[in-house]
Design a protein around this motif. Structure first.
Motif, PDB file in Angstrom:
ATOM      1  N   GLU A   1     150.925  17.750  24.361  1.00 44.11           N
ATOM      2  CA  GLU A   1     149.384  18.460  23.758  1.00 44.11           C
ATOM      3  C   GLU A   1     148.964  17.445  23.023  1.00 44.11           C
ATOM      4  O   GLU A   1     147.629  17.495  22.584  1.00 44.11           O
ATOM      5  N   TYR A   2     149.776  16.856  22.258  1.00 43.84           N
ATOM      6  CA  TYR A   2     149.198  15.887  20.935  1.00 43.84           C
ATOM      7  C   TYR A   2     148.244  14.941  21.688  1.00 43.84           C
ATOM      8  O   TYR A   2     147.277  14.526  21.010  1.00 43.84           O
ATOM      9  N   PHE A   3     148.559  14.497  22.638  1.00 42.52           N
ATOM     10  CA  PHE A   3     147.822  13.369  23.533  1.00 42.52           C
ATOM     11  C   PHE A   3     146.430  13.726  23.912  1.00 42.52           C
ATOM     12  O   PHE A   3     145.538  13.258  23.686  1.00 42.52           O
ATOM     13  N   LEU A   4     146.583  15.103  24.427  1.00 42.26           N
ATOM     14  CA  LEU A   4     145.312  15.627  24.760  1.00 42.26           C
ATOM     15  C   LEU A   4     144.535  16.173  23.897  1.00 42.26           C
ATOM     16  O   LEU A   4     143.274  16.006  23.881  1.00 42.26           O
ATOM     17  N   THR A   5     145.137  16.501  22.731  1.00 42.20           N
ATOM     18  CA  THR A   5     144.283  16.828  21.480  1.00 42.20           C
ATOM     19  C   THR A   5     143.584  15.730  20.876  1.00 42.20           C
ATOM     20  O   THR A   5     142.390  15.784  20.544  1.00 42.20           O
ATOM     21  N   ALA A   6     144.445  14.631  20.651  1.00 42.30           N
ATOM     22  CA  ALA A   6     143.638  13.165  20.331  1.00 42.30           C
ATOM     23  C   ALA A   6     142.519  12.862  21.238  1.00 42.30           C
ATOM     24  O   ALA A   6     141.551  12.770  20.880  1.00 42.30           O
TER      25      ALA A   6
ATOM     26  N   ILE B   1     154.769  10.759  26.772  1.00 43.94           N
ATOM     27  CA  ILE B   1     153.189  10.750  27.109  1.00 43.94           C
ATOM     28  C   ILE B   1     152.414  10.568  25.763  1.00 43.94           C
ATOM     29  O   ILE B   1     151.341   9.901  25.807  1.00 43.94           O
ATOM     30  N   SER B   2     153.101  11.085  24.440  1.00 44.43           N
ATOM     31  CA  SER B   2     152.565  11.039  23.291  1.00 44.43           C
ATOM     32  C   SER B   2     152.163   9.407  22.878  1.00 44.43           C
ATOM     33  O   SER B   2     151.113   9.432  22.310  1.00 44.43           O
ATOM     34  N   GLN B   3     152.968   8.637  23.401  1.00 44.95           N
ATOM     35  CA  GLN B   3     152.840   7.052  23.239  1.00 44.95           C
ATOM     36  C   GLN B   3     151.432   6.647  23.698  1.00 44.95           C
ATOM     37  O   GLN B   3     150.960   5.890  23.208  1.00 44.95           O
ATOM     38  N   ARG B   4     150.849   7.427  24.354  1.00 46.52           N
ATOM     39  CA  ARG B   4     149.455   6.940  25.066  1.00 46.52           C
ATOM     40  C   ARG B   4     148.403   7.240  24.096  1.00 46.52           C
ATOM     41  O   ARG B   4     147.385   6.361  24.423  1.00 46.52           O
ATOM     42  N   ILE B   5     148.624   7.786  22.999  1.00 48.72           N
ATOM     43  CA  ILE B   5     147.770   7.805  21.921  1.00 48.72           C
ATOM     44  C   ILE B   5     147.461   6.637  21.343  1.00 48.72           C
ATOM     45  O   ILE B   5     146.379   5.923  21.081  1.00 48.72           O
TER      46      ILE B   5
ATOM     47  N   SER C   1     148.227  10.517  12.980  1.00 45.92           N
ATOM     48  CA  SER C   1     148.995  11.574  12.857  1.00 45.92           C
ATOM     49  C   SER C   1     149.542  12.181  14.139  1.00 45.92           C
ATOM     50  O   SER C   1     150.487  12.605  14.102  1.00 45.92           O
ATOM     51  N   LEU C   2     148.718  12.549  14.981  1.00 44.50           N
ATOM     52  CA  LEU C   2     149.085  13.213  16.290  1.00 44.50           C
ATOM     53  C   LEU C   2     150.106  12.236  17.131  1.00 44.50           C
ATOM     54  O   LEU C   2     150.657  13.107  17.657  1.00 44.50           O
ATOM     55  N   TRP C   3     150.000  11.263  16.671  1.00 47.63           N
ATOM     56  CA  TRP C   3     151.154  10.346  17.391  1.00 47.63           C
ATOM     57  C   TRP C   3     152.561  10.402  16.592  1.00 47.63           C
ATOM     58  O   TRP C   3     153.533  10.487  17.084  1.00 47.63           O
ATOM     59  N   ALA C   4     152.329  10.637  15.244  1.00 49.99           N
ATOM     60  CA  ALA C   4     153.362  10.387  14.322  1.00 49.99           C
ATOM     61  C   ALA C   4     154.234  11.699  14.578  1.00 49.99           C
ATOM     62  O   ALA C   4     155.512  11.864  14.589  1.00 49.99           O
ATOM     63  N   LYS C   5     153.412  12.717  14.934  1.00 48.64           N
ATOM     64  CA  LYS C   5     154.266  14.058  14.794  1.00 48.64           C
ATOM     65  C   LYS C   5     155.156  14.347  15.792  1.00 48.64           C
ATOM     66  O   LYS C   5     156.448  14.420  15.712  1.00 48.64           O
TER      67      LYS C   5
ATOM     68  N   TRP D   1     153.876  14.642  10.257  1.00 44.42           N
ATOM     69  CA  TRP D   1     152.256  14.142  10.152  1.00 44.42           C
ATOM     70  C   TRP D   1     151.903  13.128   9.559  1.00 44.42           C
ATOM     71  O   TRP D   1     151.220  12.156   9.656  1.00 44.42           O
ATOM     72  N   TRP D   2     152.663  12.745   8.554  1.00 43.72           N
ATOM     73  CA  TRP D   2     152.393  11.408   7.497  1.00 43.72           C
ATOM     74  C   TRP D   2     153.796  10.998   6.925  1.00 43.72           C
ATOM     75  O   TRP D   2     154.576  11.648   6.378  1.00 43.72           O
TER      76      TRP D   2
END
Lengths: 48, 227, 223
Positions: free
Chosen positions: A2-7, B38-42, B98-102, B108-109
């Motif tokens: 969700e984080y990725f999509l949110t970003a 997947i969050s790494q894609r940020i 922040s959205l990647w860190a969480k 968040w920080w």
């Protein structure tokens, strides 16, 4: 996930928002120019 | 005027195409990273945004010097546009971070050097925009803004190299350590290119818009004066 | 008259004006001590915690009181219209700048020495060690150079002095951070090796910031 999509969503929203902002300002500018043209035309009429 | 219009359209088309390519890269092409998922894609957003945040202030610095030297409003409009965009990109850079860190670190920080210096950059942008906002007249805003643009830039090199300077858990110079697969690197390059073109395009449009607005206002004053 | 003696003359004028009225010295001093007292309460009773938090609290105090001190220079002159008079005299803009930096530096250092004494008393930590004093002087120098530049700038804006912290604190933040880290090293009794990178950082920033501020100042007070 969700984080990725949110970003992605936030980034897209901001980019899109900026595009709209630019378009809005350009439109305002065009209006300004139009009204200016009219002002000049009127003045030219008056000075004759 | 015709040449300018087609140039603008071409720029927009290039930016959009690159962007679509980048999105394809980011969503589909690049492999998923092993540890972070997947969050790494940020990362593919985060890095270009960071780079452009720094580039933005560098352009502000450059424009500020040119303005104080040549005193042409064009340079001032360039600086303020660069600051506007740089601020937006830096804000997005912090948010994406922040959205990647969480998901990656659970917070968040943190107050690591990299994040702290990034926050400093954000505040320096705010300082620049504040000075322009609170100036008592336009010329003063331009002049004072230039001062902030120049002195504020002193911090930028440290912000840029803070990752290599202090070891911390930030996935810093991954690109150079070979921690990325070739696909990832390529995807990153595409993303950087896309965002950079977008930035430059916005910068050019915004600067010319400000110039035109200024010109129209000047003309209006002239016309109204004669009445 | 050489550049230096002209600057010193400006600095002398500032200091004498300050001593004569004493308006700011008293206010800033009381404020500084109050801040230290407040921090004393927030840090709690645990000696360990206090020891750990001390460098940060110390420099937070210096930042607040330093910002307050900086506002006095140009605001007073703006109110009395002295700036135009000062600029019409044969001294150049740079001389005014250096003079004000020197007087601000002196003012801030005096406040800081007293603050360090109060800190030692209230926090039970010996902060008057030479390395820490050196860090204090150096970091305050950086503070003074950028702060003087921006206090001249902010005095001329619509929001006046309120804008000052927003403008210059982000820029001197690296100096403050380095001062805090360096002070930590000193208070923890670490050797030179732990201290020197922070020391070098403060020096580097001081050097660059002071030169840049010096070069840019004329643009702040031009008509």
């Amino acid at each position: 996930m969700e984080y990725f999509l949110t970003a992605t969503a936030i980034i897209w929203a901001v980019v899109f928002g900026y595009v709209l902002f630019i378009i809005g300002r350009q439109r305002k500018l065009r209006q300004e120019i139009e009204s200016l043209k009219q002002l000049v035309a009127e003045k030219q009429k008056n000075t004759r | 005027m015709k040449g300018k219009e087609s140039f603008k359209t071409a720029g927009l088309v290039v930016a959009l195409l690159l962007f679509m390519w980048a999105l394809y890269m980011i969503f589909i092409f690049v492999p998923t990273e092993a540890t972070m998922g997947i969050s790494q894609r940020i990362f593919y957003f985060h890095v270009p945004l960071a780079w452009l945040g720094l580039l933005g202030y560098t352009l502000v610095f450059f424009g500020s010097i040119m303005y104080l030297w040549k005193r042409r409003s064009g340079w001032d409009n360039f600086s303020s546009s660069a600051a506007e965009l740089g601020f937006i990109f830096t804000t997005l850079f912090l948010i994406s971070g922040s959205l990647w860190a969480k998901p990656a670190w659970g917070v968040w920080w943190t107050w690591t050097p990299r994040l702290t210096t990034a926050l400093i950059l954000w505040f320096i942008y705010i300082a620049y925009l504040t000075v322009r906002f609170y100036a008592s007249e336009k010329q003063q805003g331009a002049r004072f803004g230039a001062v902030v643009g120049i002195v504020g830039f002193v911090d930028v090199p440290i912000i840029a190299i803070s990752t290599s300077l202090w070891r911390s858990e930030h996935p810093g110079a991954l690109v150079f350590q070979g921690g990325l697969t070739p696909e990832m690197t390529f995807g990153l390059m595409v993303s950087i290119a896309a965002f950079t073109v977008l930035f430059v395009y916005f910068l050019a449009i915004r600067t010319s818009l400000k110039q035109q607005e200024m010109e129209v206002e000047r003309l209006r004053e002239l016309v109204e004066q004669d009445q | 008259m050489s550049f230096l003696s002209k600057s010193l003359a400006v600095a002398r004028k500032e200091t004498i004006a300050e001593l004569r009225t004493r308006e700011m010295v008293f206010a800033v001093l009381v404020f500084t001590i109050l801040v230290i007292v407040i921090f004393n309460f927030t840090a709690g009773v645990d000696q360990e915690v206090i020891r750990a938090a001390a460098p940060g609290l110390l420099w937070a105090t210096f930042s607040f009181s330093g910002t307050l001190s900086l506002n006095r220079t140009f605001v007073r002159e703006k109110e009395n219209g002295c700036l135009e008079g000062l600029m019409s005299c044969p001294a150049s803009r740079e001389v005014i700048y250096v003079g004000k930096v020197l007087s601000n530096l002196l003012f801030m250092l005096v406040i800081e020495i007293i603050a360090l004494l109060v800190f030692t008393l209230l926090f039970n930590i010996y902060v008057l060690s030479p390395p820490l004093l050196v860090i204090t002087v150096l970091a305050t120098f950086g503070f003074a150079t950028v702060g003087t530049l921006f206090s001249g700038l902010s005095a001329n804006t619509k929001a006046r002095e309120m804008v000052l912290p927003i403008l210059f604190l982000p820029i001197v933040l690296p100096v403050i951070i380095a001062a805090v880290r360096g002070s930590e090293q000193v208070l923890a009794g670490k050797s030179w090796a732990g201290l020197s990178p922070w020391f070098q950082l403060i020096l580097a920033f001081d050097a660059v910031l002071s030169v840049v501020s010096f070069l840019v100042f004329p643009y702040v007070i031009e008509e």
